[in-house]
Motif scaffolding. Sequence first.
Motif, PDB file in Angstrom:
ATOM      1  N   PHE A   9     -10.406 -19.969 -28.734  1.00  0.00           N
ATOM      2  CA  PHE A   9     -10.448 -20.255 -27.299  1.00  0.00           C
ATOM      3  C   PHE A   9     -11.762 -20.963 -26.950  1.00  0.00           C
ATOM      4  CE2 PHE A   9     -11.789 -19.089 -23.001  1.00  0.00           C
ATOM      5  CZ  PHE A   9     -10.670 -19.437 -22.264  1.00  0.00           C
ATOM      6  N   PRO A  10     -11.755 -21.972 -26.077  1.00  0.00           N
ATOM      7  CA  PRO A  10     -10.615 -22.501 -25.314  1.00  0.00           C
ATOM      8  C   PRO A  10      -9.826 -23.537 -26.107  1.00  0.00           C
ATOM      9  CG  PRO A  10     -12.618 -23.580 -24.613  1.00  0.00           C
ATOM     10  CD  PRO A  10     -13.036 -22.574 -25.634  1.00  0.00           C
ATOM     11  N   TYR A  11      -8.505 -23.569 -25.882  1.00  0.00           N
ATOM     12  CA  TYR A  11      -7.633 -24.527 -26.545  1.00  0.00           C
ATOM     13  C   TYR A  11      -7.633 -25.867 -25.809  1.00  0.00           C
ATOM     14  CZ  TYR A  11      -6.161 -20.137 -28.584  1.00  0.00           C
ATOM     15  OH  TYR A  11      -6.170 -18.917 -29.209  1.00  0.00           O
ATOM     16  N   TYR A  12      -8.008 -25.833 -24.550  1.00  0.00           N
ATOM     17  CA  TYR A  12      -8.125 -27.047 -23.745  1.00  0.00           C
ATOM     18  C   TYR A  12      -9.501 -27.043 -23.098  1.00  0.00           C
ATOM     19  CZ  TYR A  12      -3.109 -26.378 -24.252  1.00  0.00           C
ATOM     20  OH  TYR A  12      -1.862 -26.150 -24.764  1.00  0.00           O
ATOM     21  N   GLY A  13     -10.188 -28.185 -23.147  1.00  0.00           N
ATOM     22  CA  GLY A  13     -11.554 -28.203 -22.630  1.00  0.00           C
ATOM     23  C   GLY A  13     -12.506 -27.601 -23.648  1.00  0.00           C
ATOM     24  N   ASP A  14     -13.732 -27.389 -23.244  1.00  0.00           N
ATOM     25  CA  ASP A  14     -14.760 -26.894 -24.161  1.00  0.00           C
ATOM     26  C   ASP A  14     -15.665 -25.886 -23.477  1.00  0.00           C
ATOM     27  OD1 ASP A  14     -14.340 -28.612 -26.569  1.00  0.00           O
ATOM     28  OD2 ASP A  14     -14.785 -30.211 -25.126  1.00  0.00           O
ATOM     29  N   ILE A  15     -16.262 -25.027 -24.303  1.00  0.00           N
ATOM     30  CA  ILE A  15     -17.431 -24.274 -23.877  1.00  0.00           C
ATOM     31  C   ILE A  15     -18.612 -25.215 -24.099  1.00  0.00           C
ATOM     32  CG2 ILE A  15     -18.902 -22.271 -24.293  1.00  0.00           C
ATOM     33  CD1 ILE A  15     -16.442 -20.768 -25.279  1.00  0.00           C
ATOM     34  N   GLU A  16     -19.206 -25.697 -23.018  1.00  0.00           N
ATOM     35  CA  GLU A  16     -20.252 -26.714 -23.118  1.00  0.00           C
ATOM     36  C   GLU A  16     -21.597 -26.056 -23.409  1.00  0.00           C
ATOM     37  OE1 GLU A  16     -20.185 -29.179 -19.658  1.00  0.00           O
ATOM     38  OE2 GLU A  16     -18.008 -29.450 -19.733  1.00  0.00           O
ATOM     39  N   THR A  17     -22.214 -26.471 -24.521  1.00  0.00           N
ATOM     40  CA  THR A  17     -23.468 -25.846 -24.955  1.00  0.00           C
ATOM     41  C   THR A  17     -24.482 -26.895 -25.382  1.00  0.00           C
ATOM     42  OG1 THR A  17     -22.664 -25.671 -27.241  1.00  0.00           O
ATOM     43  CG2 THR A  17     -22.261 -23.783 -25.772  1.00  0.00           C
ATOM     44  N   SER A  18     -25.726 -26.457 -25.496  1.00  0.00           N
ATOM     45  CA  SER A  18     -26.793 -27.269 -26.075  1.00  0.00           C
ATOM     46  C   SER A  18     -27.485 -26.410 -27.141  1.00  0.00           C
ATOM     47  CB  SER A  18     -27.804 -27.692 -25.010  1.00  0.00           C
ATOM     48  OG  SER A  18     -27.192 -28.460 -24.008  1.00  0.00           O
ATOM     49  N   PRO A  19     -27.448 -26.791 -28.424  1.00  0.00           N
ATOM     50  CA  PRO A  19     -26.786 -27.964 -28.994  1.00  0.00           C
ATOM     51  C   PRO A  19     -25.265 -27.833 -28.941  1.00  0.00           C
ATOM     52  CG  PRO A  19     -27.613 -26.551 -30.736  1.00  0.00           C
ATOM     53  CD  PRO A  19     -28.126 -25.970 -29.448  1.00  0.00           C
ATOM     54  N   LYS A  20     -24.587 -28.959 -29.109  1.00  0.00           N
ATOM     55  CA  LYS A  20     -23.147 -29.016 -28.895  1.00  0.00           C
ATOM     56  C   LYS A  20     -22.379 -28.128 -29.855  1.00  0.00           C
ATOM     57  CE  LYS A  20     -19.470 -32.383 -28.055  1.00  0.00           C
ATOM     58  NZ  LYS A  20     -19.116 -33.822 -28.000  1.00  0.00           N
ATOM     59  N   ASN A  21     -22.815 -28.037 -31.124  1.00  0.00           N
ATOM     60  CA  ASN A  21     -22.064 -27.274 -32.122  1.00  0.00           C
ATOM     61  C   ASN A  21     -22.230 -25.759 -31.956  1.00  0.00           C
ATOM     62  OD1 ASN A  21     -24.701 -27.040 -32.915  1.00  0.00           O
ATOM     63  ND2 ASN A  21     -24.318 -27.442 -35.104  1.00  0.00           N
ATOM     64  N   ALA A  22     -23.109 -25.323 -31.035  1.00  0.00           N
ATOM     65  CA  ALA A  22     -23.337 -23.886 -30.862  1.00  0.00           C
ATOM     66  C   ALA A  22     -22.086 -23.179 -30.345  1.00  0.00           C
ATOM     67  CB  ALA A  22     -24.497 -23.658 -29.893  1.00  0.00           C
ATOM     68  N   SER A  23     -21.202 -23.903 -29.625  1.00  0.00           N
ATOM     69  CA  SER A  23     -19.986 -23.281 -29.095  1.00  0.00           C
ATOM     70  C   SER A  23     -19.067 -22.810 -30.209  1.00  0.00           C
ATOM     71  CB  SER A  23     -19.241 -24.267 -28.196  1.00  0.00           C
ATOM     72  OG  SER A  23     -18.822 -25.401 -28.925  1.00  0.00           O
ATOM     73  N   ARG A  24     -19.196 -23.375 -31.401  1.00  0.00           N
ATOM     74  CA  ARG A  24     -18.401 -22.945 -32.553  1.00  0.00           C
ATOM     75  C   ARG A  24     -19.199 -22.068 -33.508  1.00  0.00           C
ATOM     76  NH1 ARG A  24     -13.274 -23.290 -31.132  1.00  0.00           N
ATOM     77  NH2 ARG A  24     -12.944 -25.176 -29.908  1.00  0.00           N
ATOM     78  N   SER A  50      -7.804 -27.452 -18.848  1.00  0.00           N
ATOM     79  CA  SER A  50      -9.184 -27.179 -19.249  1.00  0.00           C
ATOM     80  C   SER A  50      -9.837 -26.156 -18.331  1.00  0.00           C
ATOM     81  CB  SER A  50     -10.002 -28.474 -19.259  1.00  0.00           C
ATOM     82  OG  SER A  50      -9.989 -29.077 -17.976  1.00  0.00           O
ATOM     83  N   LEU A  51      -9.355 -26.062 -17.093  1.00  0.00           N
ATOM     84  CA  LEU A  51      -9.858 -25.061 -16.149  1.00  0.00           C
ATOM     85  C   LEU A  51      -9.526 -23.663 -16.641  1.00  0.00           C
ATOM     86  CD1 LEU A  51     -11.155 -24.691 -13.305  1.00  0.00           C
ATOM     87  CD2 LEU A  51      -8.846 -24.715 -12.372  1.00  0.00           C
ATOM     88  N   MET A  52      -8.325 -23.514 -17.235  1.00  0.00           N
ATOM     89  CA  MET A  52      -7.865 -22.213 -17.719  1.00  0.00           C
ATOM     90  C   MET A  52      -8.185 -22.011 -19.197  1.00  0.00           C
ATOM     91  SD  MET A  52      -4.131 -20.660 -17.051  1.00  0.00           S
ATOM     92  CE  MET A  52      -3.392 -19.424 -18.091  1.00  0.00           C
ATOM     93  N   GLY A  53      -8.100 -23.084 -19.974  1.00  0.00           N
ATOM     94  CA  GLY A  53      -8.446 -22.990 -21.391  1.00  0.00           C
ATOM     95  C   GLY A  53      -7.313 -22.573 -22.295  1.00  0.00           C
ATOM     96  N   ALA A  54      -6.166 -22.160 -21.742  1.00  0.00           N
ATOM     97  CA  ALA A  54      -5.036 -21.684 -22.540  1.00  0.00           C
ATOM     98  C   ALA A  54      -3.757 -21.892 -21.745  1.00  0.00           C
ATOM     99  CB  ALA A  54      -5.219 -20.214 -22.899  1.00  0.00           C
ATOM    100  N   ASP A  55      -2.604 -21.728 -22.414  1.00  0.00           N
ATOM    101  CA  ASP A  55      -1.319 -21.845 -21.721  1.00  0.00           C
ATOM    102  C   ASP A  55      -0.961 -20.570 -20.980  1.00  0.00           C
ATOM    103  OD1 ASP A  55      -0.599 -24.498 -22.523  1.00  0.00           O
ATOM    104  OD2 ASP A  55      -0.240 -23.717 -24.535  1.00  0.00           O
ATOM    105  N   LEU A  56      -1.411 -19.436 -21.509  1.00  0.00           N
ATOM    106  CA  LEU A  56      -1.071 -18.143 -20.919  1.00  0.00           C
ATOM    107  C   LEU A  56      -2.242 -17.186 -21.119  1.00  0.00           C
ATOM    108  CD1 LEU A  56       1.089 -16.132 -19.702  1.00  0.00           C
ATOM    109  CD2 LEU A  56       1.717 -15.610 -22.076  1.00  0.00           C
TER     110      LEU A  56
END
Length: 856
Positions: A129-144, A70-76
């Motif tokens: 992206f990110p595939y692991y972890g999240d882009i944390e936003t308010s409201p929550k669905n804004a990251s998508r 989750s720190l990196m968000g991807a495998d590569l």
Amino acid sequence: MAADHKILTMKGQGSLNYRWLLLMAWRDSRRNRSRLFLFISSIILGIAALVAIYSFENNLKKDIDLQAKSLMGADLIIETNKAVKEEALPMLKTLGIERSEERTFASMIYFPKSGGTRLVNVRALSGEFPYYGDIETSPKNASRSFRLSKQALVDKTLMLQYDAKPGDSIKVGELVFQIAGLLNKAPGQTGFNASVAPVVYIPLSYLQDTGLSQKGSRITYNFYYKFSPETDVDKLAKSLEPKLEKAELDYETIESRKENTGRSFEDMTEFLALVGFIALLLGCIGVASAIHIYIREKINTIAVLRCLGASSRQAFLIYLIQIAGIGLIGSMIGAFLGTGIQQFLPIVLKDFLPVEINVSISWIAIGQGLLLGLIISILFALLPLVSVRNISPLNTLRLSLEETSLFKDPIKWLVYLILVLFIFYFTYVQIGSLSKTIFFTMGVLTGFIALAALAYAIMWLARRYFPLSWSYLWRQGFANLFRPNNQTLILVVSIGLGTTFICTLFFVQDILINRVTRSSGKNQANMVLFDIQTNQKQALSDLTKRMDLPVLQEVPIVNMRMTEIKGRNAASYKKDSVALGALRGLEREYRVTYRDSLSDSEGIVDGKWIGKAEPGKPVYVSLEDAYAKRIGVKIGDELTFNVQGAPLKALVGSTRKVDWNRIQTNFILIFPTGVLEDAPQFHVMLTQVSSNEMSAKYQQAVVKMFPNISMIDLGLVLSVLDEILDKLGFVIRFMAAFSIITGLIVLIASVLISKYQRIRESVLLRTIGASRKQILAITALEYFFLGALAAAAGIILAMLASWVMARFVFETNFSPELLPVLILFSLITSLTVLIGLFNSRGVLNRPPLEVLRSEV
């Protein structure tokens, strides 16, 4: 005692009966356990600090491993700071089972609602992206949701600063984006990053329409990949390495991110551990001094044991067992306290951590603390304990301890050597660098030696130039600085070193702030504009002059890479382990300029500056002197460059010394005129604004007319720097508090210990008619002198250390603010007096006869 004598005679003088030794150590300690614990209490906070740091470090490593994905968000991640070559695109488009792309760059954004502008880190993103972890936003669905239309995510600090809310808009380049939500946290982002470079996310599909992606724009290209669980990503990346190097692409995997993140925080934890170690060393000085006084009080007991047949070795071991036992107890308390303190470290360091720390008990750290506490208790008690060997049965009649000279007792030299080796070894284990270990060890020893020398000088001067004309009370208080059992050495060293540490922190912080403040002075630029295209240069200059602002500098900048040094390329230097500087010089990108004269912040060190290239003749460039040495070149050496696809050869014509402290365009490498004029380039302009209002007005005008141009407001830089230094200062002060509190504990312990030494003096004064008030005044004056001298010694040493750093590290002037120094001086002096008086109240409140009876 008769039974003890029988055991001694049965076992013989030279034999060791460990059961009897333990029994004697236990019996002898019964009347002194509180005082023994007081001796060792000096190291409790040092052990606590180290256990807290070790526990934090272990938990941090564990959480980095657990949260690495989750720190990196991807495998590569594959990245480059230039447009990707066409031949590399097919490879990039076929890797992984899922792919995302991102372009990151610095740009100005504009808030239409408030009229505010700010330099931010824009991230133009496509994919999931990110595939692991999240882009944390308010409201929550804004990251998508922001990815689906012309919307943006804006860092929460910016939203608060410019009073913006979701639904408001921002202008990025030529486009206006609706704010979909607040960005709370992105993969790998820390509070520190957010204060330096606030992040704004926009969809990648709109980047071209913003007008910010132009030739010469400084953009980083990131490609994120997710692979199936069974894929060995590290092995795959290793196999792709030759192709990636050829295409000038870098890569990072989860394992390499773990290593890099762990390594960066190892430096921080090493530093904090060394700060805790300083607190421990302060406590050790208290242990050595307290045990010295304790052994002096035990001369009669030891002499009686010698009369009963105990050997000097047996007497030595009895008191060594006491110290080791109480040291282990003190270490246990310190380890318990440190385990509690580690609960607060993640809170203190939260702005610098990219992962969430799950606090748990680290038994390894506790074990390290217990072992270290036991070792250090014994080591620092050895020096006074070796004097036990010199106590003879005759001391039952002559109650004095004849100290052997350092030169006559080689055991003392051995103890000193062991102490220095211990400090060296512990530091080396923490740092892992021999040169840094030597530097730290020498610094610690220099500090101790300087303060000890100052203490001895004070005692000699006080005795040599005793103020006979002073009043009786002042003379009595002053004389206690050099009388037998004085505390001058212990207090000047312990309190002085703690004061040195805190003062140095304040001074260095002031040096950094003042250096930036001076650079924004009356005749210096305080606004830097960059990413200026050639066709915008004249219009921007006209706009600046219309607003009555000066154009202090206009500088062209060309991006290029160095491909060969002295005819050798990077592949050749990779085989040469001693030429790492040259290899790094070939791996970096250079931003260079061209001009016909040197600036006032430069001076030739070697060679000759040639400001204009002549057709058909070699091109002579100038390198910054320290960098030329780093990559191993000298006057006349040949360098080959790739100027955005075009090869260019040049010779080193001169080396320069550059004043990097000046707020102006300084360069490692400069070309003469007549070479780079036709190369793709952008420009930088420097001006000066007179107020925050003018700065805001000017930035708004520039952003509206030239959205691609970015600006750095030095006033904003100064406030951000101040905020960063405050956060760093808080972390360091938090750890330095262990040193200061340890110093106070040593002060309290030494005052309590001396209380038993001062009883007879106070009784004598009371017997010959001294009043309670007079004895109180003598005590207050003694501790006033001690506190003032200790604080002054620490401040003087801090000023000297800060001046050295200002002169040779930061290359600036040192002019400390006196008010904080005076406050600290007054605080330490007052604490010393108050503690001295508080601990003397027991003697003053009791009649002389009662005290004399208790002493018999």
